[in-house]
Design a protein around this motif. Sequence first.
Motif: not given
Length: 355
Positions: A272-277
């Motif tokens: 839902e648009g949450i991304v982890a880098f």
Amino acid sequence: MSSHDTPEQNLPAEQAAVERGRGAVSVADERNPFADPGLPPHEPRVQDIDERAAKRSERTVALLFTVSMLATAGFIASYVAIPIDTSVYVFPLGHINALNFALGLTLGVALFTIGAGAVHWARTLMSDVEMADERHPIEASPELRAKVHADFAQGVKESGIGRRKLIRTTMLGALTLVPLTGVVLLRDLGPLPGTSLRHTLWAKGKRLVNMNTLQPLRPEDVTVGSLTFAMPEGLKETDEDFQNEIAKAALMIVRLEPEDIKDRRELDWGHEGIVAFSKICTHVGCPVSLYEQQTHHVLCPCHQSTFDLADGGRVIFGPAGHALPQLRIGVDSEGYLQALGDFEEPVGPAFWERG
């Protein structure tokens, strides 16, 4: 006239050598104010006249060299087999570290028996005839070089190394094995890395824990425009290896509008648009932490490498060599954000061309 100008056969040392051969000594005079007392007559050793005694000495030397080889093997075996935290009681020292005791004992025996074998060989089997020679100029003449080569060949012959194969074989074995102790100690340069540089603590089902609150994250905890730092569930600051693990596993969590995400894989790997880098800069490993809301750019404070979090974390400025690795995430049955696996590439600076 200097001694260099005097014919060699007329030198006092040469004359004295002849006299010593007859058991005489030179007498002091005006030309040679110091008398040469000469050398005592040579007395043969028992090994010189009894071949059985020589064989016993040969076996003794071989035994010492063999013990050295066994001690070297014991050194290596102790290093491999004895745990580093094991203690042993040794009278009168008390309780001491078993590994250190074993390494010191075996290495000491290996070195001592090589030395003892060499000394026993020299004292019982090599020639013990004393010789006197006159000093010569630094620049050696062809005749002198030939004499040195002849003396060396004679010494090799008298040492018996050519015909005493047992001594030669065991000595070469001992001298070959002893350096292995130093090679084995190179293991203490640090633990073998194995594949640890390619993997982190992230695994399928690991929840994302807020590094500030130490609470698992839900999607509603991450708002658009915010930057949240996360670590794997189960990792604690009190853990002995915390610094090593967090240096690879630290995450940046951001929430973008799905339509702002340019990279298709980035959108699929988020939730839902949450991304982890990865939070670790791909230049020299500094923690990336300066986030620009409007541009979705994140900046490394060390050397200003800039990454676009809306376009797969690619590098848009600075010395970093490749994009920030992305972690695939989802939501578990209880509504918490979780990892769906580990990073698919090494995090942080490139190593071995990312091989």
